[in-house]
Design a protein around this motif. Structure first.
Motif, PDB file in Angstrom:
ATOM      1  N   LYS A  29       0.828  -1.208   0.000  1.00  0.00           N
ATOM      2  CA  LYS A  29       0.000   0.000   0.000  1.00  0.00           C
ATOM      3  C   LYS A  29       0.860   1.254   0.000  1.00  0.00           C
ATOM      4  O   LYS A  29       0.489   2.282  -0.565  1.00  0.00           O
ATOM      5  N   LEU A  30       2.010   1.166   0.656  1.00  0.00           N
ATOM      6  CA  LEU A  30       2.894   2.327   0.763  1.00  0.00           C
ATOM      7  C   LEU A  30       3.612   2.636  -0.540  1.00  0.00           C
ATOM      8  O   LEU A  30       3.788   3.806  -0.911  1.00  0.00           O
ATOM      9  N   THR A  31       4.037   1.590  -1.259  1.00  0.00           N
ATOM     10  CA  THR A  31       4.873   1.783  -2.444  1.00  0.00           C
ATOM     11  C   THR A  31       4.199   1.381  -3.753  1.00  0.00           C
ATOM     12  O   THR A  31       4.613   1.843  -4.817  1.00  0.00           O
ATOM     13  N   GLY A  32       3.227   0.490  -3.676  1.00  0.00           N
ATOM     14  CA  GLY A  32       2.610  -0.027  -4.896  1.00  0.00           C
ATOM     15  C   GLY A  32       3.316  -1.240  -5.455  1.00  0.00           C
ATOM     16  O   GLY A  32       2.901  -1.777  -6.485  1.00  0.00           O
ATOM     17  N   TYR A  33       4.382  -1.708  -4.770  1.00  0.00           N
ATOM     18  CA  TYR A  33       5.151  -2.858  -5.245  1.00  0.00           C
ATOM     19  C   TYR A  33       4.890  -4.085  -4.368  1.00  0.00           C
ATOM     20  O   TYR A  33       4.555  -3.954  -3.182  1.00  0.00           O
ATOM     21  N   SER A  63       0.088  -2.147  -8.012  1.00  0.00           N
ATOM     22  CA  SER A  63      -1.000  -1.193  -7.837  1.00  0.00           C
ATOM     23  C   SER A  63      -0.418   0.188  -7.605  1.00  0.00           C
ATOM     24  O   SER A  63       0.805   0.360  -7.500  1.00  0.00           O
ATOM     25  N   SER A  64      -1.288   1.155  -7.511  1.00  0.00           N
ATOM     26  CA  SER A  64      -0.855   2.508  -7.162  1.00  0.00           C
ATOM     27  C   SER A  64      -0.750   2.620  -5.646  1.00  0.00           C
ATOM     28  O   SER A  64      -1.543   2.001  -4.920  1.00  0.00           O
ATOM     29  N   PRO A  65       0.215   3.394  -5.151  1.00  0.00           N
ATOM     30  CA  PRO A  65       0.324   3.563  -3.693  1.00  0.00           C
ATOM     31  C   PRO A  65      -0.947   4.183  -3.115  1.00  0.00           C
ATOM     32  O   PRO A  65      -1.607   4.998  -3.765  1.00  0.00           O
ATOM     33  N   TRP A  66      -1.272   3.800  -1.912  1.00  0.00           N
ATOM     34  CA  TRP A  66      -2.446   4.354  -1.245  1.00  0.00           C
ATOM     35  C   TRP A  66      -2.199   5.773  -0.760  1.00  0.00           C
ATOM     36  O   TRP A  66      -3.144   6.547  -0.613  1.00  0.00           O
ATOM     37  N   ILE A  67      -0.938   6.118  -0.485  1.00  0.00           N
ATOM     38  CA  ILE A  67      -0.601   7.420   0.096  1.00  0.00           C
ATOM     39  C   ILE A  67       0.611   8.001  -0.628  1.00  0.00           C
ATOM     40  O   ILE A  67       1.298   7.305  -1.380  1.00  0.00           O
ATOM     41  N   PHE A  68       0.852   9.282  -0.389  1.00  0.00           N
ATOM     42  CA  PHE A  68       1.978  10.001  -0.998  1.00  0.00           C
ATOM     43  C   PHE A  68       1.975   9.861  -2.520  1.00  0.00           C
ATOM     44  O   PHE A  68       3.028   9.783  -3.156  1.00  0.00           O
ATOM     45  N   SER A  69       0.800   9.829  -3.106  1.00  0.00           N
ATOM     46  CA  SER A  69       0.724   9.596  -4.552  1.00  0.00           C
ATOM     47  C   SER A  69       0.014  10.720  -5.300  1.00  0.00           C
ATOM     48  O   SER A  69      -0.113  10.655  -6.514  1.00  0.00           O
ATOM     49  N   GLY A  70      -0.451  11.726  -4.584  1.00  0.00           N
ATOM     50  CA  GLY A  70      -1.195  12.803  -5.230  1.00  0.00           C
ATOM     51  C   GLY A  70      -2.679  12.514  -5.326  1.00  0.00           C
ATOM     52  O   GLY A  70      -3.465  13.411  -5.638  1.00  0.00           O
TER      53      GLY A  70
END
Length: 220
Positions: free
Chosen positions: A52-56, A69-76
């Motif tokens: 969730k933090l990185t998307g990896y 996936s796309s990160p849940w946070i710090f992603s805009g």
């Protein structure tokens, strides 16, 4: 009736803990078992949180290190992924055999959905911290409690997956909190911090140091 009068069951305020329960949840000889449980549950939480933090993907096996996936946070667009999860849960709250209870659906709709951004941070860092706490055996009982709390919320939202397994193991870790972190940082933290009913090791050491002084002063 005479036997009942002799036993006086209502006079008993504490029921002794069975030997098997003491062995499983309070005997350091079985601490190795809880180490294995800790590492497994902590690994599941940590990899889920890092994803969730990185998307990896951080889970060992096929797909390790790949973008999933796309990160849940710090992603805009913080909270977008959580909004999708909540909307999926709300879709399960209708029908004669709804998977999501109405009261919990109301909580998701009126509390979580409008504040998806902050909740995304809470969930992400909560999973990472629970995973680290369990892996390193730091405040294991508290880490397991918050893990079970998240498992319960995921299941109430209709996400079964591995949550029943992690929740059950988390409950067992909570019961074994005295020895679950024996092979970990709790071997240092628990004696220092102590409990509300025993006090800390530091307070007992201070008390032991002052006792000889008080005894010497009293003998003069």
């Amino acid at each position: 009736m005479k036997i009942i009068g002799v036993l006086k069951p209502r006079s008993v305020t504490q029921i002794p803990e069975p030997p098997l329960a003491r062995f499983l949840f309070a005997d350091t000889r079985i601490a190795w078992l809880w180490l294995l449980v800790r590492l497994y549950v902590g690994y599941e939480w940590l990899t889920a949180g890092l994803e969730k933090l990185t998307g990896y993907n951080f889970a060992f096996g096929t797909g390790f290190g790949q973008r999933v996936s796309s990160p849940w946070i710090f992603s805009g667009h913080d909270g977008v992924a959580l909004q999708g999860f909540v909307k999926g849960a709300l879709a399960l709250s209708s029908g004669p055999h709804a998977a999501v209870q109405g009261w919990y659906a109301a909580f998701l709709q009126h509390v979580v959905l409008p504040n998806a951004g902050p909740f995304a941070y809470v969930v992400t860092f909560g999973e990472v911290l629970v995973g680290l706490g369990l892996i390193f055996g730091a405040l294991t009982g508290i880490a397991a409690f918050f893990g079970v709390f998240m498992n319960l919320n995921f299941m109430l939202a209709g996400a079964v997956s591995i949550n029943p397994i992690l929740g059950t193991l988390g409950l067992l870790l909570m019961l074994a909190w005295r020895i679950a972190g024996y092979y970990g940082l709790d071997s240092l933290l628990l004696p220092l911090l102590g409990t509300p009913w025993t006090g800390s090791l530091l307070s007992r050491l201070r008390a032991q140091r002052t006792e000889p002084l008080e005894a010497g002063a009293g003998g003069r």
